[in-house]
Design a protein around this motif. Sequence first.
Motif, PDB file in Angstrom:
ATOM      1  N   THR A 112       0.795  -1.233   0.000  1.00 22.01           N
ATOM      2  CA  THR A 112       0.000   0.000   0.000  1.00 22.01           C
ATOM      3  C   THR A 112       0.819   1.269   0.000  1.00 22.01           C
ATOM      4  O   THR A 112       0.275   2.363  -0.213  1.00 22.01           O
ATOM      5  CB  THR A 112      -0.929   0.022   1.227  1.00 22.01           C
ATOM      6  OG1 THR A 112      -0.143   0.131   2.423  1.00 22.01           O
ATOM      7  CG2 THR A 112      -1.774  -1.239   1.291  1.00 22.01           C
ATOM      8  N   GLY A 113       2.116   1.159   0.286  1.00 16.41           N
ATOM      9  CA  GLY A 113       2.939   2.359   0.371  1.00 16.41           C
ATOM     10  C   GLY A 113       2.753   3.133   1.658  1.00 16.41           C
ATOM     11  O   GLY A 113       3.251   4.257   1.789  1.00 16.41           O
ATOM     12  N   ARG A 114       2.065   2.556   2.646  1.00 15.41           N
ATOM     13  CA  ARG A 114       1.819   3.256   3.890  1.00 15.41           C
ATOM     14  C   ARG A 114       1.626   2.256   5.025  1.00 15.41           C
ATOM     15  O   ARG A 114       1.449   1.062   4.797  1.00 15.41           O
ATOM     16  CB  ARG A 114       0.595   4.173   3.785  1.00 15.41           C
ATOM     17  CG  ARG A 114      -0.689   3.442   3.356  1.00 15.41           C
ATOM     18  CD  ARG A 114      -1.865   4.403   3.170  1.00 15.41           C
ATOM     19  NE  ARG A 114      -2.266   5.042   4.405  1.00 15.41           N
ATOM     20  CZ  ARG A 114      -2.095   6.330   4.685  1.00 15.41           C
ATOM     21  NH1 ARG A 114      -1.531   7.134   3.794  1.00 15.41           N
ATOM     22  NH2 ARG A 114      -2.488   6.845   5.835  1.00 15.41           N
ATOM     23  N   TYR A 115       1.647   2.787   6.264  1.00 14.91           N
ATOM     24  CA  TYR A 115       1.389   1.959   7.440  1.00 14.91           C
ATOM     25  C   TYR A 115       0.614   2.807   8.438  1.00 14.91           C
ATOM     26  O   TYR A 115       0.976   3.948   8.714  1.00 14.91           O
ATOM     27  CB  TYR A 115       2.706   1.464   8.059  1.00 14.91           C
ATOM     28  CG  TYR A 115       2.504   0.508   9.215  1.00 14.91           C
ATOM     29  CD1 TYR A 115       2.062  -0.788   8.992  1.00 14.91           C
ATOM     30  CD2 TYR A 115       2.740   0.914  10.528  1.00 14.91           C
ATOM     31  CE1 TYR A 115       1.861  -1.666  10.041  1.00 14.91           C
ATOM     32  CE2 TYR A 115       2.542   0.042  11.580  1.00 14.91           C
ATOM     33  CZ  TYR A 115       2.100  -1.246  11.329  1.00 14.91           C
ATOM     34  OH  TYR A 115       1.891  -2.110  12.372  1.00 14.91           O
ATOM     35  N   GLU A 116      -0.455   2.251   8.972  1.00 16.72           N
ATOM     36  CA  GLU A 116      -1.343   3.001   9.854  1.00 16.72           C
ATOM     37  C   GLU A 116      -0.587   3.519  11.085  1.00 16.72           C
ATOM     38  O   GLU A 116       0.158   2.772  11.720  1.00 16.72           O
ATOM     39  CB  GLU A 116      -2.509   2.104  10.295  1.00 16.72           C
ATOM     40  CG  GLU A 116      -3.498   2.783  11.216  1.00 16.72           C
ATOM     41  CD  GLU A 116      -4.039   4.061  10.614  1.00 16.72           C
ATOM     42  OE1 GLU A 116      -3.912   5.112  11.273  1.00 16.72           O
ATOM     43  OE2 GLU A 116      -4.569   4.000   9.484  1.00 16.72           O
ATOM     44  N   TYR A 117      -0.811   4.795  11.409  1.00 13.93           N
ATOM     45  CA  TYR A 117      -0.038   5.401  12.490  1.00 13.93           C
ATOM     46  C   TYR A 117      -0.882   5.810  13.698  1.00 13.93           C
ATOM     47  O   TYR A 117      -0.438   6.576  14.552  1.00 13.93           O
ATOM     48  CB  TYR A 117       0.728   6.631  11.980  1.00 13.93           C
ATOM     49  CG  TYR A 117      -0.065   7.606  11.148  1.00 13.93           C
ATOM     50  CD1 TYR A 117      -0.904   8.556  11.732  1.00 13.93           C
ATOM     51  CD2 TYR A 117       0.034   7.578   9.759  1.00 13.93           C
ATOM     52  CE1 TYR A 117      -1.615   9.456  10.954  1.00 13.93           C
ATOM     53  CE2 TYR A 117      -0.678   8.469   8.976  1.00 13.93           C
ATOM     54  CZ  TYR A 117      -1.493   9.412   9.572  1.00 13.93           C
ATOM     55  OH  TYR A 117      -2.193  10.301   8.803  1.00 13.93           O
ATOM     56  N   ALA A 148       7.742   3.210  10.246  1.00 17.92           N
ATOM     57  CA  ALA A 148       6.893   3.160   9.049  1.00 17.92           C
ATOM     58  C   ALA A 148       5.654   4.028   9.233  1.00 17.92           C
ATOM     59  O   ALA A 148       5.219   4.735   8.311  1.00 17.92           O
ATOM     60  CB  ALA A 148       6.490   1.715   8.750  1.00 17.92           C
ATOM     61  N   GLY A 149       5.059   4.018  10.428  1.00 16.18           N
ATOM     62  CA  GLY A 149       3.896   4.847  10.693  1.00 16.18           C
ATOM     63  C   GLY A 149       4.224   6.324  10.670  1.00 16.18           C
ATOM     64  O   GLY A 149       3.474   7.138  10.097  1.00 16.18           O
ATOM     65  N   LEU A 150       5.349   6.701  11.273  1.00 12.57           N
ATOM     66  CA  LEU A 150       5.748   8.112  11.257  1.00 12.57           C
ATOM     67  C   LEU A 150       6.053   8.592   9.836  1.00 12.57           C
ATOM     68  O   LEU A 150       5.710   9.723   9.464  1.00 12.57           O
ATOM     69  CB  LEU A 150       6.974   8.313  12.158  1.00 12.57           C
ATOM     70  CG  LEU A 150       6.712   8.224  13.662  1.00 12.57           C
ATOM     71  CD1 LEU A 150       8.027   8.281  14.426  1.00 12.57           C
ATOM     72  CD2 LEU A 150       5.799   9.365  14.120  1.00 12.57           C
ATOM     73  N   ALA A 151       6.687   7.732   9.043  1.00 15.63           N
ATOM     74  CA  ALA A 151       6.965   8.103   7.653  1.00 15.63           C
ATOM     75  C   ALA A 151       5.669   8.284   6.870  1.00 15.63           C
ATOM     76  O   ALA A 151       5.548   9.193   6.035  1.00 15.63           O
ATOM     77  CB  ALA A 151       7.846   7.035   6.997  1.00 15.63           C
ATOM     78  N   LEU A 168       8.197   7.141   1.077  1.00 14.08           N
ATOM     79  CA  LEU A 168       8.758   7.493   2.377  1.00 14.08           C
ATOM     80  C   LEU A 168       8.642   6.359   3.388  1.00 14.08           C
ATOM     81  O   LEU A 168       9.542   6.147   4.199  1.00 14.08           O
ATOM     82  CB  LEU A 168       8.082   8.757   2.920  1.00 14.08           C
ATOM     83  CG  LEU A 168       8.495  10.081   2.270  1.00 14.08           C
ATOM     84  CD1 LEU A 168       7.753  11.236   2.919  1.00 14.08           C
ATOM     85  CD2 LEU A 168      10.000  10.293   2.375  1.00 14.08           C
ATOM     86  N   SER A 169       7.527   5.634   3.376  1.00 15.52           N
ATOM     87  CA  SER A 169       7.365   4.536   4.335  1.00 15.52           C
ATOM     88  C   SER A 169       8.398   3.446   4.086  1.00 15.52           C
ATOM     89  O   SER A 169       8.997   2.900   5.020  1.00 15.52           O
ATOM     90  CB  SER A 169       5.950   3.964   4.255  1.00 15.52           C
ATOM     91  OG  SER A 169       5.001   4.911   4.660  1.00 15.52           O
ATOM     92  N   ARG A 170       8.608   3.118   2.814  1.00 15.17           N
ATOM     93  CA  ARG A 170       9.632   2.107   2.488  1.00 15.17           C
ATOM     94  C   ARG A 170      11.006   2.601   2.891  1.00 15.17           C
ATOM     95  O   ARG A 170      11.829   1.849   3.430  1.00 15.17           O
ATOM     96  CB  ARG A 170       9.617   1.797   0.998  1.00 15.17           C
ATOM     97  CG  ARG A 170       8.452   0.962   0.521  1.00 15.17           C
ATOM     98  CD  ARG A 170       8.791   0.412  -0.844  1.00 15.17           C
ATOM     99  NE  ARG A 170       7.667  -0.237  -1.503  1.00 15.17           N
ATOM    100  CZ  ARG A 170       7.779  -0.881  -2.642  1.00 15.17           C
ATOM    101  NH1 ARG A 170       8.958  -0.955  -3.248  1.00 15.17           N
ATOM    102  NH2 ARG A 170       6.730  -1.456  -3.197  1.00 15.17           N
ATOM    103  N   VAL A 171      11.273   3.872   2.624  1.00 19.92           N
ATOM    104  CA  VAL A 171      12.562   4.452   2.977  1.00 19.92           C
ATOM    105  C   VAL A 171      12.765   4.395   4.489  1.00 19.92           C
ATOM    106  O   VAL A 171      13.847   4.059   4.979  1.00 19.92           O
ATOM    107  CB  VAL A 171      12.641   5.908   2.458  1.00 19.92           C
ATOM    108  CG1 VAL A 171      13.786   6.660   3.118  1.00 19.92           C
ATOM    109  CG2 VAL A 171      12.822   5.924   0.941  1.00 19.92           C
TER     110      VAL A 171
END
Length: 437
Positions: A112-117, A148-151, A168-171
């Motif tokens: 998804t390119g993201r992670y719930e924060y 990952a959540g903060l990114a 950004l999350s992957r990074v």
Amino acid sequence: QATSSTRGGANEGAVRGRLAAKAGHGALLGVLTVVLGGFAGAFAWAFFFLMNLGIDLLWVKAPAALEAQGLPAVVYPLAFCLAGGVIVGLFQKRCGAYPEDMNTVMAEVKATGRYEYRHLGASFTGALLPLLFGGSIGPEAGLTGVIAGLATWVGDKMRFMGSQVRELSRVGVAAVVSATFSAPLFGLAAPLAGYADESAGAAPSAIEVPRATKLVAYLLAIAGALGAMLGLGSLFGQGGGLPHFSTIAIGASELAWGIPLALLGAAAGWLFHGSGRAVRGLAGRLGDRPVAKAMAAGAFLGAAGVVLPFTMFAGEAQTEQLAATWTTFSAAALMATGFLKVIVTQVCLGLGWRGGHFFPIIFAGIAIGYGAAALTGVDPVFALCATTAGLTGCVMRQPLMTALLLFLVFPVKAVFVLLAAAAIGALIPVPKHWLGR
């Protein structure tokens, strides 16, 4: 003609404007990745620092005070791990199953390119608590989820950058994995592969080759993370991590023992999978009772710690202690420590003491390796490489990723030993129903 010239000039100006905007976004993304990487490294260092501070308070200073009051030291691990089980269980009951394991975090970020924060505080607390109470688990799960959540949060606040923020999350994952393990190649490869850990029931996935701009972003973030870790470590003391063995001797005797040692490590990996299956069955029978599960894990952990103290904790400090004192232990005690530790780790993970498994299984392989070195007389670091790679390869089922991870501990010139032993471990057949979680 004048009109055409005017239109041509306008088009050229628009193209230049788009190029300038793209360059500006690229520069901003570059700055963001360095800052994010630095923050990930600083966060990992702070987490290790707090963990070590808490462990020193609870497991060094408090026992000394209690012993001064006449409490026998032998009962402390069992009593304190039981108390930890109550606290961990109540936390799980109140806040839920946090943190999620590293494989789950990476899979969601890749998909998804993201992670719930929304639950970052719960992830941080849930990762720290079991480590403070001596859990035989690693910190990587909580660290990966929080960063990952903060990114993702940063990306949501900077939507004007468009699709670039999706990375950004992957990074962030690459940066925090590199900082946590002090293994930049593993930190780079793991998120690109989504890190499909077959011990979690997932099939290995190929490492995707990113575009040059993305690769630069990953490398900048990893450099920022490692720079922050090293900088803070030099200023305030090392935050955490396993020690690094810098020398290895490989002669005829070592080569002759290479395959048996790798198989010995793989046997521990096979036990890791089998005990995980048994613990999941026990957890199913206990049902939705997080406090009872966590207390059962605490009781088992404490009992193991009374008999073999090195079966407790993640393994960073214990590896240093074992490296300095292993010749004072019998080969049987060292091997028993390694084989029991993989079971203890599965008990912790399966009954609510949530975290990762990399640090404990690496320590288990090292303990078995020292036992094997005592028995065979081969170079100790060679024995550690062979047994640890055999064990970790059997758990991860990916020889290349295993070798990249184990550069954290072993010298690069041991690469062929690591790859060969990891391949042997990965070839050991494991029943499919043992792999699911």
